[in-house]
Enzyme design. Structure first.
Site, PDB file in Angstrom:
ATOM      1  N   GLU A   1       0.847  -1.201   0.000  1.00  0.00           N
ATOM      2  CA  GLU A   1       0.000   0.000   0.000  1.00  0.00           C
ATOM      3  C   GLU A   1       0.879   1.246   0.000  1.00  0.00           C
ATOM      4  O   GLU A   1       1.825   1.342   0.780  1.00  0.00           O
ATOM      5  CB  GLU A   1      -0.913  -0.010   1.237  1.00  0.00           C
TER       6      GLU A   1
ATOM      7  N   THR B   1      -3.746   4.918  -1.737  1.00  0.00           N
ATOM      8  CA  THR B   1      -4.755   5.461  -0.816  1.00  0.00           C
ATOM      9  C   THR B   1      -5.380   6.746  -1.359  1.00  0.00           C
ATOM     10  O   THR B   1      -4.851   7.391  -2.269  1.00  0.00           O
ATOM     11  CB  THR B   1      -4.180   5.737   0.587  1.00  0.00           C
TER      12      THR B   1
ATOM     13  N   ALA C   1      -7.290  11.982   3.146  1.00  0.00           N
ATOM     14  CA  ALA C   1      -8.339  12.366   4.085  1.00  0.00           C
ATOM     15  C   ALA C   1      -9.147  13.510   3.473  1.00  0.00           C
ATOM     16  O   ALA C   1      -8.599  14.384   2.800  1.00  0.00           O
ATOM     17  CB  ALA C   1      -7.700  12.811   5.395  1.00  0.00           C
TER      18      ALA C   1
ATOM     19  N   GLY D   1     -14.070   6.499   5.213  1.00  0.00           N
ATOM     20  CA  GLY D   1     -13.224   7.674   5.460  1.00  0.00           C
ATOM     21  C   GLY D   1     -13.455   8.213   6.860  1.00  0.00           C
ATOM     22  O   GLY D   1     -14.395   7.817   7.557  1.00  0.00           O
ATOM     23  N   ASP D   2     -12.562   9.105   7.268  1.00  0.00           N
ATOM     24  CA  ASP D   2     -12.636   9.673   8.626  1.00  0.00           C
ATOM     25  C   ASP D   2     -13.434  10.964   8.636  1.00  0.00           C
ATOM     26  O   ASP D   2     -13.479  11.674   7.633  1.00  0.00           O
ATOM     27  CB  ASP D   2     -11.213   9.978   9.126  1.00  0.00           C
TER      28      ASP D   2
ATOM     29  N   ALA E   1     -19.461   2.405   5.068  1.00  0.00           N
ATOM     30  CA  ALA E   1     -18.828   1.757   3.917  1.00  0.00           C
ATOM     31  C   ALA E   1     -19.699   0.651   3.321  1.00  0.00           C
ATOM     32  O   ALA E   1     -19.644   0.408   2.113  1.00  0.00           O
ATOM     33  CB  ALA E   1     -17.460   1.210   4.334  1.00  0.00           C
TER      34      ALA E   1
ATOM     35  N   HIS F   1     -12.584  -0.604  15.619  1.00  0.00           N
ATOM     36  CA  HIS F   1     -12.467   0.734  15.014  1.00  0.00           C
ATOM     37  C   HIS F   1     -12.528   1.784  16.113  1.00  0.00           C
ATOM     38  O   HIS F   1     -13.242   1.603  17.114  1.00  0.00           O
ATOM     39  CB  HIS F   1     -13.612   0.935  14.002  1.00  0.00           C
TER      40      HIS F   1
ATOM     41  N   LYS G   1       8.325   3.378   0.745  1.00  0.00           N
ATOM     42  CA  LYS G   1       9.752   3.026   0.724  1.00  0.00           C
ATOM     43  C   LYS G   1       9.917   1.588   0.219  1.00  0.00           C
ATOM     44  O   LYS G   1       8.965   0.810   0.232  1.00  0.00           O
ATOM     45  CB  LYS G   1      10.324   3.104   2.143  1.00  0.00           C
TER      46      LYS G   1
HETATM   47  P1  FAD Z   1     -17.180   1.803   8.205  1.00  0.00           P
HETATM   48  O1  FAD Z   1     -17.078   0.369   7.849  1.00  0.00           O
HETATM   49  O2  FAD Z   1     -18.335   2.560   7.711  1.00  0.00           O
HETATM   50  O3  FAD Z   1     -17.043   1.897   9.770  1.00  0.00           O
HETATM   51  C1  FAD Z   1     -16.914   3.148  10.439  1.00  0.00           C
HETATM   52  C2  FAD Z   1     -17.536   3.061  11.830  1.00  0.00           C
HETATM   53  O4  FAD Z   1     -18.952   2.927  11.726  1.00  0.00           O
HETATM   54  C3  FAD Z   1     -17.081   1.830  12.628  1.00  0.00           C
HETATM   55  O5  FAD Z   1     -17.004   2.203  13.975  1.00  0.00           O
HETATM   56  C4  FAD Z   1     -18.185   0.812  12.403  1.00  0.00           C
HETATM   57  O6  FAD Z   1     -18.312  -0.115  13.475  1.00  0.00           O
HETATM   58  C5  FAD Z   1     -19.421   1.685  12.265  1.00  0.00           C
HETATM   59  N1  FAD Z   1     -20.373   1.164  11.272  1.00  0.00           N
HETATM   60  C6  FAD Z   1     -20.077   0.608  10.078  1.00  0.00           C
HETATM   61  N2  FAD Z   1     -21.216   0.306   9.405  1.00  0.00           N
HETATM   62  C7  FAD Z   1     -22.245   0.680  10.194  1.00  0.00           C
HETATM   63  C8  FAD Z   1     -23.660   0.667  10.029  1.00  0.00           C
HETATM   64  N3  FAD Z   1     -24.217   0.194   8.905  1.00  0.00           N
HETATM   65  N4  FAD Z   1     -24.409   1.163  11.035  1.00  0.00           N
HETATM   66  C9  FAD Z   1     -23.856   1.650  12.171  1.00  0.00           C
HETATM   67  N5  FAD Z   1     -22.506   1.709  12.370  1.00  0.00           N
HETATM   68  C10 FAD Z   1     -21.710   1.251  11.378  1.00  0.00           C
HETATM   69  N6  FAD Z   1      -8.902   6.352   4.991  1.00  0.00           N
HETATM   70  C11 FAD Z   1      -8.803   7.260   3.986  1.00  0.00           C
HETATM   71  O7  FAD Z   1      -9.210   8.420   4.153  1.00  0.00           O
HETATM   72  N7  FAD Z   1      -8.245   6.906   2.787  1.00  0.00           N
HETATM   73  C12 FAD Z   1      -7.784   5.664   2.529  1.00  0.00           C
HETATM   74  O8  FAD Z   1      -7.287   5.372   1.439  1.00  0.00           O
HETATM   75  C13 FAD Z   1      -7.883   4.678   3.566  1.00  0.00           C
HETATM   76  N8  FAD Z   1      -7.467   3.404   3.372  1.00  0.00           N
HETATM   77  C14 FAD Z   1      -7.622   2.479   4.370  1.00  0.00           C
HETATM   78  C15 FAD Z   1      -7.219   1.154   4.130  1.00  0.00           C
HETATM   79  C16 FAD Z   1      -7.345   0.175   5.120  1.00  0.00           C
HETATM   80  C17 FAD Z   1      -6.927  -1.238   4.821  1.00  0.00           C
HETATM   81  C18 FAD Z   1      -7.832   0.553   6.403  1.00  0.00           C
HETATM   82  C19 FAD Z   1      -7.901  -0.457   7.512  1.00  0.00           C
HETATM   83  C20 FAD Z   1      -8.252   1.857   6.645  1.00  0.00           C
HETATM   84  C21 FAD Z   1      -8.150   2.834   5.632  1.00  0.00           C
HETATM   85  N9  FAD Z   1      -8.584   4.157   5.828  1.00  0.00           N
HETATM   86  C22 FAD Z   1      -8.457   5.091   4.811  1.00  0.00           C
HETATM   87  C23 FAD Z   1      -9.125   4.580   7.115  1.00  0.00           C
HETATM   88  C24 FAD Z   1     -10.677   4.538   7.146  1.00  0.00           C
HETATM   89  O9  FAD Z   1     -11.217   5.434   6.217  1.00  0.00           O
HETATM   90  C25 FAD Z   1     -11.122   4.910   8.560  1.00  0.00           C
HETATM   91  O10 FAD Z   1     -10.746   3.925   9.475  1.00  0.00           O
HETATM   92  C26 FAD Z   1     -12.602   5.273   8.716  1.00  0.00           C
HETATM   93  O11 FAD Z   1     -12.773   5.902   9.979  1.00  0.00           O
HETATM   94  C27 FAD Z   1     -13.556   4.081   8.663  1.00  0.00           C
HETATM   95  O12 FAD Z   1     -13.665   3.579   7.399  1.00  0.00           O
HETATM   96  P2  FAD Z   1     -14.453   2.186   7.159  1.00  0.00           P
HETATM   97  O13 FAD Z   1     -14.486   1.986   5.713  1.00  0.00           O
HETATM   98  O14 FAD Z   1     -13.890   1.120   7.989  1.00  0.00           O
HETATM   99  O15 FAD Z   1     -15.886   2.624   7.702  1.00  0.00           O
END
Ligand code: FAD
Length: 286
Positions: free
Chosen positions: A17, A48, A51, A108-109, A127, A151, A274
């Site tokens: 990544e 990636t 943010a 996303g965050d 997501a 998370h 890297k």
């Molecule tokens: P979700 O799966 O939506 O989860 C977010 C929160 O909501 C969790 O606490 C979950 O328990 C809760 N939740 C999920 N679905 C529901 C639902 N239906 N109802 C109620 N609660 C729910 N960030 C970036 O900005 N760019 C990137 O390229 C990027 N790449 C990443 C790659 C990997 C492998 C990982 C592990 C993380 C990456 N992230 C990236 C970080 C990610 O965007 C953050 O961790 C973000 O806060 C959560 O994204 P998620 O897709 O897991 O969200």
């Protein structure tokens, strides 16, 4: 092409990544580093998405360059931040035209300084909704994020795992985990995931530490833990970048070796743009 096809029982398989550098010089360096790693034959390289959607076009241009100039299979990350359905459709259709088939779909965050993610109008709150949407409009193979330590916003690990299952049920082909430094968290996560019926590959995300301040910042942001023994070793070597890197490489190798013994030899490496650390790690694993 489907993420799942990369992962065959007992076959060492890894992906890298990378993130979009801020400058043109950084991009040139990254392309050179990936060219230098090409002989390791990664399953794919993933790029990636910044943010707040900050690298929207940069991610796309970089992913296209990596695919065409480095000549490796490339996946792009995408988040729900600041975007709506029509916009998502047109963004990913461009990838389709360029021949991409692998996508890492994320929520996303929330913006810095805020705690709660507010879905954009006509956009998505989680997501799993993005995964369903992409499944309905296109033929991408989709990876989603999983969190061995839970998370950072989740009320508890079990709820978080149920939410992971929603993403898999919506059509994700694999799960890639957030970085972790204690394999016990990963093994426990996989076991609990299997119990609730998540059957897709759960690829461990391994980050070779190369800088103490950087890993402290990353873990703080994403809610991961540096085990105290490892942290103490790193602190003792602060100020000696080579020593820190050696500790990081050594730790990553021991994580991978234990995972290979107990499950499958499949890894996603956060290479931080890297080449040296991951080359040494893969060399040892081979
Ligand atoms: P979700 O799966 O939506 O989860 C977010 C929160 O909501 C969790 O606490 C979950 O328990 C809760 N939740 C999920 N679905 C529901 C639902 N239906 N109802 C109620 N609660 C729910 N960030 C970036 O900005 N760019 C990137 O390229 C990027 N790449 C990443 C790659 C990997 C492998 C990982 C592990 C993380 C990456 N992230 C990236 C970080 C990610 O965007 C953050 O961790 C973000 O806060 C959560 O994204 P998620 O897709 O897991 O969200």
């Amino acid at each position: 092409m489907n993420f799942r096809n990369f992962y065959k029982p007992s076959r060492l398989t890894y992906s890298f990544e990378v993130y979009p550098p801020k400058s043109d010089a950084g991009i040139t360096d990254l392309i050179a580093n990936l060219q230098a790693l090409k002989d390791l034959d990664p399953a794919f390289v993933s790029v990636t998405y910044g943010a707040m959607g900050s690298t929207r076009d940069v991610t796309r241009d970089l992913a296209i360059r990596i695919k065409n100039e480095v000549g490796v299979t490339t996946a792009f990350h995408f988040t729900c931040v600041g975007t709506n359905r029509p916009d998502i459709k047109s963004y990913i259709e461009r990838f389709k035209k360029e021949g991409f088939e692998l996508m890492v779909a994320l929520r996303g965050d929330p913006p810095q300084g805020t705690e709660k993610f507010v879905p954009p109008p006509d956009g998505f709150a989680h997501a799993n909704e993005l995964v369903s949407y992409i499944r309905n409009i296109d033929g991408f193979s989709i990876a989603v994020a999983g969190y061995p330590e839970g998370h950072i916003e989740a009320q508890d690990k079990e709820t978080d795992l149920k939410n992971l299952k929603r993403k898999v049920d919506a059509g994700a082909d694999i799960v890639i985990t957030q970085l972790f430094f204690d394999n016990a968290d990963y093994f426990d996560f996989c076991e609990r995931a299997r119990v609730i019926g998540i059957t897709v590959p759960i690829i461990p995300g391994i980050m070779p530490i190369s800088n103490l301040k950087q890993v402290e910042k990353i873990t703080k942001m994403c809610g991961a833990r540096i085990p105290e023994v490892l942290h103490a070793r790193l602190r003792t070597s602060e100020g000696d970048p080579e020593k820190i890197r050696d500790i990081g490489i050594g730790h990553a190798i021991s994580q991978c070796r234990e995972i290979m013994k107990r499950t499958e030899p499949w890894f996603h490496f956060y290479i931080l743009n890297k080449s040296e650390s991951v080359r040494r790690i893969v060399g040892m694993l081979k």
